[in-house]
Design an enzyme around this catalytic site. Structure first.
Site, mmCIF file in Angstrom:
data_model
loop_
_atom_site.group_PDB
_atom_site.id
_atom_site.type_symbol
_atom_site.label_atom_id
_atom_site.label_comp_id
_atom_site.label_asym_id
_atom_site.label_seq_id
_atom_site.Cartn_x
_atom_site.Cartn_y
_atom_site.Cartn_z
ATOM 1 N N HIS A 261 0.832 -1.208 0.000
ATOM 2 C CA HIS A 261 0.000 0.000 0.000
ATOM 3 C C HIS A 261 0.871 1.266 0.000
ATOM 4 O O HIS A 261 0.713 2.143 -0.861
ATOM 5 C CB HIS A 261 -0.915 -0.029 1.242
ATOM 6 C CG HIS A 261 -1.837 1.142 1.370
ATOM 7 N ND1 HIS A 261 -3.138 1.123 0.921
ATOM 8 C CD2 HIS A 261 -1.653 2.376 1.890
ATOM 9 C CE1 HIS A 261 -3.716 2.297 1.163
ATOM 10 N NE2 HIS A 261 -2.825 3.081 1.757
ATOM 11 N N GLU A 262 1.799 1.348 0.941
ATOM 12 C CA GLU A 262 2.639 2.551 1.041
ATOM 13 C C GLU A 262 3.536 2.695 -0.188
ATOM 14 O O GLU A 262 3.867 3.809 -0.602
ATOM 15 C CB GLU A 262 3.471 2.537 2.325
ATOM 16 C CG GLU A 262 2.670 2.481 3.626
ATOM 17 C CD GLU A 262 1.672 3.626 3.812
ATOM 18 O OE1 GLU A 262 1.833 4.681 3.174
ATOM 19 O OE2 GLU A 262 0.695 3.441 4.565
ATOM 20 N N HIS A 265 1.697 4.762 -2.684
ATOM 21 C CA HIS A 265 1.859 6.195 -2.395
ATOM 22 C C HIS A 265 3.240 6.680 -2.840
ATOM 23 O O HIS A 265 3.390 7.743 -3.443
ATOM 24 C CB HIS A 265 1.735 6.439 -0.884
ATOM 25 C CG HIS A 265 0.326 6.458 -0.350
ATOM 26 N ND1 HIS A 265 -0.649 7.274 -0.870
ATOM 27 C CD2 HIS A 265 -0.254 5.780 0.676
ATOM 28 C CE1 HIS A 265 -1.778 7.106 -0.179
ATOM 29 N NE2 HIS A 265 -1.569 6.194 0.748
ATOM 30 N N GLU A 291 -4.671 8.262 -2.685
ATOM 31 C CA GLU A 291 -5.182 6.994 -2.176
ATOM 32 C C GLU A 291 -5.478 6.034 -3.335
ATOM 33 O O GLU A 291 -5.375 4.818 -3.175
ATOM 34 C CB GLU A 291 -6.438 7.252 -1.333
ATOM 35 C CG GLU A 291 -6.799 6.160 -0.363
ATOM 36 C CD GLU A 291 -5.794 5.947 0.777
ATOM 37 O OE1 GLU A 291 -4.982 6.855 1.054
ATOM 38 O OE2 GLU A 291 -5.817 4.854 1.356
#
Lengths: 493, 493
Positions: A261-262, A265, A291
């Site tokens: 997930h990160e 980003h 997001e």
């Protein structure tokens, strides 16, 4: 130097101080020993005062006026538009209100940490009333400056161009099919057995595994790092992106997907246009688009069964766990797609998550627009949890309206970004599949075509286009809930 | 608010920006990936411009004037004296000279990195001539402002109150006995056999060992960290001190003693008076006193045979090396006290180190005062190396006058601090032994009485006293070479 370029130079100077803030902020979360907190807080406060002073220099108004009269390229006009938006947002509030809200928010948040444990709604409400009141004043001032409704003016801080009207349309669509879909999926999954990881997964091995997965996702280690912090986040600056995770040695599942997930980003930040670095044009488009990239990595790639095969292979190596049924591909796939109706948003799965967000959106919208009062929130929360997930939070504040940090300091308008991101991600994937064989790319382990698409359509555009323009250019249409429904239905049914 | 308190508030504001500079500087050396360098350099430059502007605010001159007329306590007078010294040093040079020296220094240092490898004196001299010229201009301006000689005015930046006259006296004393002492010691050690560590000492084990030694030395981990960097240093701020080391997996000796050394710097910082935090009164007294603390830890404690017993015990545990003769106490003691006449200062042992420093002091003093020219340096270097250590550097510039980074950017006046530090450390130890049973404390592993003495006499004093006053209060006399000679003779003969 003309007014436009004076504004650009001024912005670049400010961005240097944001750089220091980002690195010291990361340090605070990932490196700083506890005893350093007080002096650090003072240093950060002095830095933010300085940034605030730079933003409020009197010549800026004139420069904006002059630049708007000048003949500028399309890109320059975009940069100017974004610089002005940031400047207006930063300077529209009277100093006294900023200070009052900051004090009330800090007090409320600080007390909340204990009050939440103690399920103390009365204590919390006593502080929160003031936060809501000051946030409404803020919303009112922002509304007058922008011609929007109070809530939409708050929304604009995080999600420029978004409106309650559009959100109502999107979220009502989701509400029309989500509860039933959740029930069908729960029924389907009720017969599945999953083997939970229970064991000793040392941090060092989890970290090495995480780094390997980041390599697979082409994180640029020349421009970033992976570290640890209590609350995982993506910080730093585009030339030096710092992501963090938190390891739990009894399981590896959460931290591993957190890293995926990160990394989403991070790759967005690393892929922002360098020619606009230090200006608003070189910044991420919005919280929702940010997001969308982390959720593209997590939901569209990371939880894709083909990608989970890679995770299973790598995890087996790193934990030296050959023949361990936990790491069987099918078991990991089940682990990463289990659905459960539950109370806590941050622990929610992909399918129930939108229900948590829509509930919060509806409440904060009505709260900012004055349709409801702070004291109405627990009852509304309970009603909506019943409606969307069939759960009661009557008297259960800690697992109800007191569970999130966002409202404690008055960050109203942030919640929709989460589900907008998930919807954008699904729409991007559907569009990408028209020209990219995504499954083949994931299967092969060389995801270059996927990242090239994202880089070309999203990352390299920074904030040069309005969100609707960006999404239309990338997918041929503005955001709608169709692809999100398709994605969820295909994956979970 | 009166002028004195306005100055204090102003200093505290500046110290907040120094805080950010210290943390981001540490990050740059210990954490930042290479690709982050360019944007970081810009951010740091903007920060330093801001600090410079704060230092040059026009009202300061008036505040200093008013504060000097006010009735202040003794401590306040000290703080005022130190604030004014820092302000004068920071503002006395014309902007054009600061900039010219910065550019010439950066060019010279950058080219030096390759030129040193290539033994290219001619190439180096072409850049260095300008650095020397601009440094002399700086020294001249500082001399006029302070009434000192040019070199003493440079010395004052690092070692307030020091003078060539005093240094000549101290260093001539050392020169009168050091060369002969070195020869005696070499003769004595010629028959000793030492087993060199040759093996695999993993970084993780070295780090765990280093942390245990830091605990023994009572490093406060609530206010600091240990990390890695190419060049070990002590950075951060008093509330959050960051020390670094560099591991070499084929041996552990250097890194381990490096940690002891940096822990000395760190404990001084951690022990500075909190009531003066953010003002000049709460800062370390001087570079020489700072070095006295690192060298107290390294030379007076770390290389004490009783302390080496602790190192032997802990290292044996961490490397699981029971019965390995490398870790025998006597062998480690010999490893940590071997003397060798050699070319490179940074690799020099305790006994030959002062010769390297005195040589540099004599040359930089004459260079700043105009008694010699930059082109005379190689020959002078060769002569002095012959005199002090019996080594020739004829034509060997890379191991001669081109070995150090200090002169490349014009940091003339820094070198004496190293040997002043060693001499102060020996004098402190002699004074401490009058009231503290140091050997018993080291033997027991509880060094509290030692640290209490340092805290009371040195750390907690910050910059409230001039160096001579501080040393006289602590030891009953001002600095002299007697205790240094005693220490070296006792340890090495």
């Amino acid at each position: 130097m003309d007014a436009y370029h004076q504004l650009v130079e001024h912005a670049k100077n400010i961005s240097n101080f944001h750089h220091l803030s980002a690195i010291c902020g990361w340090d605070q979360a990932a490196m700083m020993p506890n005893g350093g907190a007080e002096a650090r807080a003072q240093a950060m406060a002095a830095l933010h005062v300085h940034i605030h002073q730079l933003m409020n220099q009197p010549q800026l108004a004139e420069w904006f006026e002059q630049a708007e009269q000048a003949s500028l390229s399309a890109d320059q006009q975009s940069v100017l538009r974004e610089m002005k938006r940031g400047w207006q947002q930063a300077t529209v509030l009277p100093e006294s209100l900023v200070q009052a809200k900051s004090i009330a928010g800090a007090r409320c948040e600080h007390a909340w940490r204990a009050q939440r444990q103690e399920n103390d709604w009365t204590g919390f409400a006593a502080n929160w009333e003031e936060v809501v009141k000051l946030s409404r004043e803020e919303a009112q001032i922002r509304a007058e400056a922008t011609g929007k409704t109070p809530y939409d003016a708050m929304l604009d801080i995080y999600e420029p161009g978004a409106s309650s009207e559009a959100l109502d349309h999107l979220f009502n669509d989701v509400k029309s099919w989500l509860p039933e879909l959740i029930n069908h999926v729960l029924e389907k999954q009720s017969g599945e057995s999953v083997i939970m990881p229970q064991g000793n997964y040392p941090c060092a091995n989890q970290k090495a595994l995480g780094l390997d997965v980041m390599k697979l996702l082409r994180f640029d280690f020349n421009h970033g790092r992976l570290d640890e912090s209590v609350h995982p986040f993506c910080g730093g600056v585009p030339s030096d992106v710092r992501i963090t995770t938190r390891y739990n040695e009894t399981e590896f599942v959460q931290s591993l997907m957190g890293i995926v997930h990160e990394t989403g980003h991070a790759r967005y930040e690393q892929g922002l246009p360098k020619s606009y670095a230090g200006t608003a044009g070189g910044e991420a488009r919005s919280m929702g688009i940010h997001e969308s990239q982390s959720l593209f990595f997590e939901m569209q790639i990371g939880r894709n069964p083909l990608f989970i095969s890679h995770l299973a292979r790598l995890a087996t190596q790193h934990f030296n766990a050959h023949n361990d049924p936990v790491f069987a591909v099918e078991n990991l796939q089940r682990l990463y797609s289990r659905v459960k109706k539950d109370f806590i948003r941050v622990d929610a799965d992909e399918l129930t998550y939108p229900a948590h967000v829509i509930l919060r959106y509806e409440i904060e919208r009505d709260l900012m627009n004055g349709a409801i009062e702070y004291r109405d929130v627990p009852e509304l929360w309970d009603q909506k949890m019943q409606d969307y997930l069939g759960l009661s939070t009557q008297g259960n504040y800690r697992q109800g309206c007191m569970q999130d940090i966002h409202w404690t300091d008055g960050s109203f308008g942030y919640f929709p970004s989460y589900t907008l991101g998930a919807m954008y991600a699904a729409q991007f994937m559907a569009a990408m599949k028209k020209t990219v064989n995504v499954d083949d790319a994931i299967r092969s382990g060389d995801l270059t075509p996927v990242f090239d698409w994202l880089s070309e359509k999203i990352w390299s555009k920074g904030s040069l286009f309005l969100t609707d323009e960006l999404v239309k250019q990338a997918t041929g249409e503005t955001l709608n809930a169709y692809y999100f429904k398709e994605h969820l239905t295909t994956r979970y049914l």
